[in-house]
Design a protein around this motif. Structure first.
Motif, PDB file in Angstrom:
ATOM      1  N   SER A 224     -65.615  46.952  -6.020  1.00  0.00           N
ATOM      2  CA  SER A 224     -64.282  47.794  -6.239  1.00  0.00           C
ATOM      3  C   SER A 224     -64.691  48.662  -7.358  1.00  0.00           C
ATOM      4  O   SER A 224     -64.219  49.768  -7.330  1.00  0.00           O
TER       5      SER A 224
ATOM      6  N   SER B 183     -67.236  41.137  -5.375  1.00  0.00           N
ATOM      7  CA  SER B 183     -66.232  42.052  -4.560  1.00  0.00           C
ATOM      8  C   SER B 183     -65.792  42.916  -5.959  1.00  0.00           C
ATOM      9  O   SER B 183     -65.524  44.167  -5.586  1.00  0.00           O
ATOM     10  N   THR B 184     -65.697  42.514  -6.913  1.00  0.00           N
ATOM     11  CA  THR B 184     -65.163  43.392  -8.263  1.00  0.00           C
ATOM     12  C   THR B 184     -66.241  44.398  -8.486  1.00  0.00           C
ATOM     13  O   THR B 184     -65.756  45.297  -8.777  1.00  0.00           O
TER      14      THR B 184
ATOM     15  N   LYS C   6     -71.529  32.772  -1.886  1.00  0.00           N
ATOM     16  CA  LYS C   6     -70.334  32.566  -1.659  1.00  0.00           C
ATOM     17  C   LYS C   6     -69.692  32.054  -3.118  1.00  0.00           C
ATOM     18  O   LYS C   6     -68.708  32.370  -3.035  1.00  0.00           O
ATOM     19  N   SER C   7     -70.417  31.493  -3.693  1.00  0.00           N
ATOM     20  CA  SER C   7     -69.805  31.005  -4.996  1.00  0.00           C
ATOM     21  C   SER C   7     -69.768  32.209  -6.125  1.00  0.00           C
ATOM     22  O   SER C   7     -68.941  32.016  -6.693  1.00  0.00           O
ATOM     23  N   ARG C   8     -70.394  33.382  -5.608  1.00  0.00           N
ATOM     24  CA  ARG C   8     -70.146  34.728  -6.537  1.00  0.00           C
ATOM     25  C   ARG C   8     -69.636  35.911  -5.872  1.00  0.00           C
ATOM     26  O   ARG C   8     -69.486  36.832  -6.397  1.00  0.00           O
ATOM     27  N   PHE C   9     -68.940  35.316  -4.841  1.00  0.00           N
ATOM     28  CA  PHE C   9     -68.417  36.504  -3.912  1.00  0.00           C
ATOM     29  C   PHE C   9     -67.154  37.222  -4.827  1.00  0.00           C
ATOM     30  O   PHE C   9     -67.230  38.535  -4.601  1.00  0.00           O
ATOM     31  N   GLN C  10     -66.332  36.727  -5.640  1.00  0.00           N
ATOM     32  CA  GLN C  10     -65.309  37.434  -6.446  1.00  0.00           C
ATOM     33  C   GLN C  10     -66.078  38.318  -7.042  1.00  0.00           C
ATOM     34  O   GLN C  10     -65.513  39.689  -7.638  1.00  0.00           O
ATOM     35  N   GLU C  11     -66.983  38.001  -7.919  1.00  0.00           N
ATOM     36  CA  GLU C  11     -67.757  38.781  -8.776  1.00  0.00           C
ATOM     37  C   GLU C  11     -68.485  40.134  -8.262  1.00  0.00           C
ATOM     38  O   GLU C  11     -68.281  41.245  -8.503  1.00  0.00           O
TER      39      GLU C  11
END
Length: 75
Positions: free
Chosen positions: A56, A52-53, A45-50
């Motif tokens: 992408s 997702s990037t 959860k804490s690395r979700f943005q990474e």
């Protein structure tokens, strides 16, 4: 939890960046599996943005299987 971080680091920084198609496919599948089966763990959860990037960025990959797996990871 530190094992998950180590594996995620390797997948994102080494294997997803590989010049070999089969390595990128395997890494994308591993990353998708982490999200699907371990997505509720705080480490992920804490690395979700990474994550997702990473998915992408690989949507434009030349390999269609990599593209397909990454699109599923973004849903």
């Amino acid at each position: 939890k530190s094992h998950i971080n180590t594996i995620l680091n390797d997948i994102i920084t080494v294997y997803l960046q590989s010049g070999a198609n089969n390595v990128r496919v395997a890494a994308a599948i591993w990353l998708l599996s982490f999200i699907k089966y371990c997505g509720q763990q705080e480490t992920l959860k804490s690395r979700f943005q990474e994550i997702s990037t990473a998915f992408s960025q690989l949507l434009a990959d030349s390999n269609e299987l990599v593209q397909e797996v990454c699109s599923r990871g973004l849903v």
